[in-house]
Design a protein around this motif. Structure first.
Motif, PDB file in Angstrom:
ATOM      1  N   PHE A  96      -2.612  -3.999   3.378  1.00  0.00           N
ATOM      2  CA  PHE A  96      -2.418  -2.617   2.926  1.00  0.00           C
ATOM      3  C   PHE A  96      -1.755  -2.541   1.550  1.00  0.00           C
ATOM      4  CE2 PHE A  96      -2.496  -2.542   7.559  1.00  0.00           C
ATOM      5  CZ  PHE A  96      -3.447  -1.566   7.797  1.00  0.00           C
ATOM      6  N   ARG A  97      -1.574  -3.669   0.900  1.00  0.00           N
ATOM      7  CA  ARG A  97      -0.902  -3.681  -0.398  1.00  0.00           C
ATOM      8  C   ARG A  97      -1.821  -3.125  -1.494  1.00  0.00           C
ATOM      9  NH1 ARG A  97       1.966  -9.472   0.783  1.00  0.00           N
ATOM     10  NH2 ARG A  97       3.393  -8.605   2.327  1.00  0.00           N
ATOM     11  N   GLY A  98      -1.189  -2.638  -2.553  1.00  0.00           N
ATOM     12  CA  GLY A  98      -1.925  -2.119  -3.694  1.00  0.00           C
ATOM     13  C   GLY A  98      -2.408  -0.688  -3.526  1.00  0.00           C
ATOM     14  N   ARG A  99      -1.914   0.008  -2.521  1.00  0.00           N
ATOM     15  CA  ARG A  99      -2.342   1.390  -2.259  1.00  0.00           C
ATOM     16  C   ARG A  99      -1.242   2.411  -2.547  1.00  0.00           C
ATOM     17  NH1 ARG A  99      -5.678   0.449   3.412  1.00  0.00           N
ATOM     18  NH2 ARG A  99      -6.708  -1.457   2.716  1.00  0.00           N
ATOM     19  N   GLY A 100      -0.107   1.955  -3.062  1.00  0.00           N
ATOM     20  CA  GLY A 100       0.990   2.859  -3.381  1.00  0.00           C
ATOM     21  C   GLY A 100       1.871   3.217  -2.201  1.00  0.00           C
TER      22      GLY A 100
END
Length: 160
Positions: A96-100
């Motif tokens: 779920f990283r990189g989605r803010g």
């Protein structure tokens, strides 16, 4: 996407996320997470995507100005009427990283602390994360005395 406070029923999901997000020397053990949930579950925010835990943030409240290492293991140091909201951990699971999501949780956690009348929010982070937290208004107070996990930590503070 849903952001909500934790309950004791989130223990297994939080333990899994903590193990994924932190190295063994730095992560909270199951017993510690369980004690935190029983004492201050209302100071955990969990972000779910399609029913799966994607990210979380947590920390105790205290009248002490600084985040001390003993706070990580001694939930009795939590003071619901305290002036300062501490951040113990912010974790985003790998898929779920990189989605803010980290930014969303920081903003929401700080907004809740301000609405509760806290003086501000305090965290410790590794040197390479100082610029990240600075974007949200945290001020670097320099290297602190923490030896948590054998790492070097900077204490950062946001005052309301």
């Amino acid at each position: 996407m849903e952001i909500r406070q934790a309950t004791i029923y989130d223990l297994d999901k939080l333990c899994e996320a903590e193990a994924e997000c932190f190295n063994p020397a730095e992560r909270a053990e199951r017993t510690s997470i369980e004690k935190r949930l029983k004492t201050f579950a209302n100071h955990f925010l969990l972000l779910f995507e399609r029913g799966r835990l994607a990210a979380y943030i947590d920390g105790a409240v205290t009248d002490g100005r600084d985040l001390a290492d003993e706070m990580f293991e001694n939930e009795k140091l939590h003071d619901e009427k305290g002036a300062w909201q501490m951040i113990f951990g912010l974790g985003v699971k790998e898929n779920f990283r990189g989605r803010g999501y980290a930014a969303m949780l920081i903003k929401e956690f700080c907004a809740v602390a301000e609405s509760e009348g806290r003086r501000g929010v305090v965290l410790t982070c590794k040197p390479h994360l100082v610029p990240f937290y600075s974007k949200f208004g945290f001020k670097d107070e320099g290297v602190c005395s923490s030896s948590h996990g054998g790492a070097v930590w900077h204490q950062m503070r946001m005052e309301f």
